[in-house]
Motif scaffolding. Sequence first.
Motif, PDB file in Angstrom:
ATOM      1  N   LYS A   1      31.093  25.669 -22.765  1.00  0.00           N
ATOM      2  CA  LYS A   1      31.171  24.233 -21.617  1.00  0.00           C
ATOM      3  C   LYS A   1      29.707  24.796 -21.339  1.00  0.00           C
ATOM      4  CE  LYS A   1      34.611  21.602 -21.116  1.00  0.00           C
ATOM      5  NZ  LYS A   1      33.704  20.974 -21.702  1.00  0.00           N
ATOM      6  N   ILE A   2      29.272  22.705 -21.375  1.00  0.00           N
ATOM      7  CA  ILE A   2      28.108  22.720 -21.018  1.00  0.00           C
ATOM      8  C   ILE A   2      28.060  21.642 -19.837  1.00  0.00           C
ATOM      9  CG2 ILE A   2      25.523  22.381 -21.497  1.00  0.00           C
ATOM     10  CD1 ILE A   2      25.839  23.597 -23.926  1.00  0.00           C
TER      11      ILE A   2
ATOM     12  N   THR B   1      19.939  24.706 -17.890  1.00  0.00           N
ATOM     13  CA  THR B   1      18.578  24.894 -18.157  1.00  0.00           C
ATOM     14  C   THR B   1      18.684  25.490 -19.595  1.00  0.00           C
ATOM     15  OG1 THR B   1      19.115  27.515 -17.509  1.00  0.00           O
ATOM     16  CG2 THR B   1      17.745  26.194 -15.910  1.00  0.00           C
ATOM     17  N   LEU B   2      16.728  24.768 -19.918  1.00  0.00           N
ATOM     18  CA  LEU B   2      16.284  25.653 -21.200  1.00  0.00           C
ATOM     19  C   LEU B   2      15.465  26.860 -20.830  1.00  0.00           C
ATOM     20  CD1 LEU B   2      16.167  26.171 -24.303  1.00  0.00           C
ATOM     21  CD2 LEU B   2      14.367  23.997 -24.262  1.00  0.00           C
ATOM     22  N   ILE B   3      14.869  28.010 -21.638  1.00  0.00           N
ATOM     23  CA  ILE B   3      14.679  28.923 -21.260  1.00  0.00           C
ATOM     24  C   ILE B   3      13.434  29.459 -22.085  1.00  0.00           C
ATOM     25  CG2 ILE B   3      13.988  31.508 -20.490  1.00  0.00           C
ATOM     26  CD1 ILE B   3      16.560  30.526 -18.550  1.00  0.00           C
ATOM     27  N   PHE B   4      11.982  28.989 -22.331  1.00  0.00           N
ATOM     28  CA  PHE B   4      11.305  30.163 -22.465  1.00  0.00           C
ATOM     29  C   PHE B   4      10.652  31.776 -22.589  1.00  0.00           C
ATOM     30  CE2 PHE B   4      10.721  26.305 -25.816  1.00  0.00           C
ATOM     31  CZ  PHE B   4      11.395  24.698 -25.338  1.00  0.00           C
TER      32      PHE B   4
ATOM     33  N   CYS C   1      22.474  30.747 -28.137  1.00  0.00           N
ATOM     34  CA  CYS C   1      22.666  29.530 -27.429  1.00  0.00           C
ATOM     35  C   CYS C   1      23.587  29.727 -26.736  1.00  0.00           C
ATOM     36  CB  CYS C   1      23.806  29.121 -28.818  1.00  0.00           C
ATOM     37  SG  CYS C   1      22.152  29.206 -30.141  1.00  0.00           S
ATOM     38  N   ALA C   2      24.450  28.470 -26.376  1.00  0.00           N
ATOM     39  CA  ALA C   2      25.724  29.077 -25.194  1.00  0.00           C
ATOM     40  C   ALA C   2      26.740  30.234 -25.590  1.00  0.00           C
ATOM     41  CB  ALA C   2      25.788  27.278 -24.787  1.00  0.00           C
TER      42      ALA C   2
ATOM     43  N   ILE D   1      21.674  25.323 -27.441  1.00  0.00           N
ATOM     44  CA  ILE D   1      20.290  26.270 -27.147  1.00  0.00           C
ATOM     45  C   ILE D   1      20.371  26.275 -25.594  1.00  0.00           C
ATOM     46  CG2 ILE D   1      18.101  25.931 -27.354  1.00  0.00           C
ATOM     47  CD1 ILE D   1      17.483  25.487 -30.113  1.00  0.00           C
ATOM     48  N   THR D   2      20.030  27.496 -25.208  1.00  0.00           N
ATOM     49  CA  THR D   2      19.738  27.874 -23.719  1.00  0.00           C
ATOM     50  C   THR D   2      18.094  28.591 -23.256  1.00  0.00           C
ATOM     51  OG1 THR D   2      21.384  30.443 -24.312  1.00  0.00           O
ATOM     52  CG2 THR D   2      22.471  28.722 -23.301  1.00  0.00           C
ATOM     53  N   LYS D   3      18.005  29.356 -24.793  1.00  0.00           N
ATOM     54  CA  LYS D   3      17.003  30.436 -24.487  1.00  0.00           C
ATOM     55  C   LYS D   3      15.730  30.543 -26.285  1.00  0.00           C
ATOM     56  CE  LYS D   3      16.667  34.212 -21.927  1.00  0.00           C
ATOM     57  NZ  LYS D   3      17.060  35.597 -21.394  1.00  0.00           N
ATOM     58  N   ILE D   4      14.625  30.112 -25.572  1.00  0.00           N
ATOM     59  CA  ILE D   4      13.693  30.414 -27.029  1.00  0.00           C
ATOM     60  C   ILE D   4      13.120  31.910 -26.710  1.00  0.00           C
ATOM     61  CG2 ILE D   4      12.160  29.250 -28.230  1.00  0.00           C
ATOM     62  CD1 ILE D   4      13.545  26.844 -27.438  1.00  0.00           C
ATOM     63  N   ILE D   5      12.120  32.459 -27.494  1.00  0.00           N
ATOM     64  CA  ILE D   5      11.921  33.507 -27.617  1.00  0.00           C
ATOM     65  C   ILE D   5      10.990  33.841 -27.842  1.00  0.00           C
ATOM     66  CG2 ILE D   5      12.334  35.930 -26.695  1.00  0.00           C
ATOM     67  CD1 ILE D   5      15.056  35.603 -26.300  1.00  0.00           C
TER      68      ILE D   5
END
Length: 194
Positions: free
Chosen positions: A31-32, A38-41, A106-107, A159-163
């Motif tokens: 559920k988004i 938010t998208l976190i880098f 990802c969520a 996508i939620t986070k990019i590390i």
Amino acid sequence: MSKHLPPGQRQIEHILRWGKDHPGITKVLPKIDLANWTLIFEGEITMPLKMNWTDFLKLPKITSRSDFHCVEGWSVLDCEWEGVSFKFLSDLVKPKDTAKYVFFECADGYSTSLLLTDVFDDDVLLAYKLNGNDLEEGFGGPLRLIVPKKYAYKSTMWITKIIFLSKNKLGFWENKGYSDTANVSDNDRFSTQR
Ligand SMILES: Nc1nc2c(c(=O)[nH]1)N[C@H]1C(S)=C(S)[C@@H](COP(=O)(O)O)O[C@H]1N2
Ligand SMILES: [Mo]
């Protein structure tokens, strides 16, 4: 007449929709809520960044036509994706010299990783539209990665986070024996091939 397909692939008309046509790794669609999206880098970058949906939509957009290939053997030709170039986003967060890989979270708990040099190609983007329509949840909306040269398990939905990482970390399917390089043109499907 259809275009040339990569080895082992057959053409279908439309990208399969999560849940209805194609299983995901979870039984429920994440559920988004765009208001809280938010998208976190983070990781090996000099400008860590957290964006909300309004900020993301202000970024310069590109469209890119590419073919989409699932490792299970189906391909959809000529998809028109619209979104933000990965290279543009990477330039914003300024990777350190130590950054060699990028890991996507990802969520739904899914993940994948790629070499930074692979995601700097012109056709790699974070997409929010497919063929002119907002990306449906079932296609990974509001935002998914598209990496046309790789099998679609590298094109992460929700996508939620990019590390950014100095050492590689395998993603969900790569940990279960699928190829980490996943090059469609080489029929590069399983890690035992390497
Ligand atoms: N977050 C997430 N991304 C994912 C997956 C997933 O289960 N979760 N499946 C991958 C696989 S195997 C494929 S083929 C494509 C499917 O995209 P589609 O549902 O838009 O056809 O998404 C990829 N990205
Ligand atoms: Mo897939």
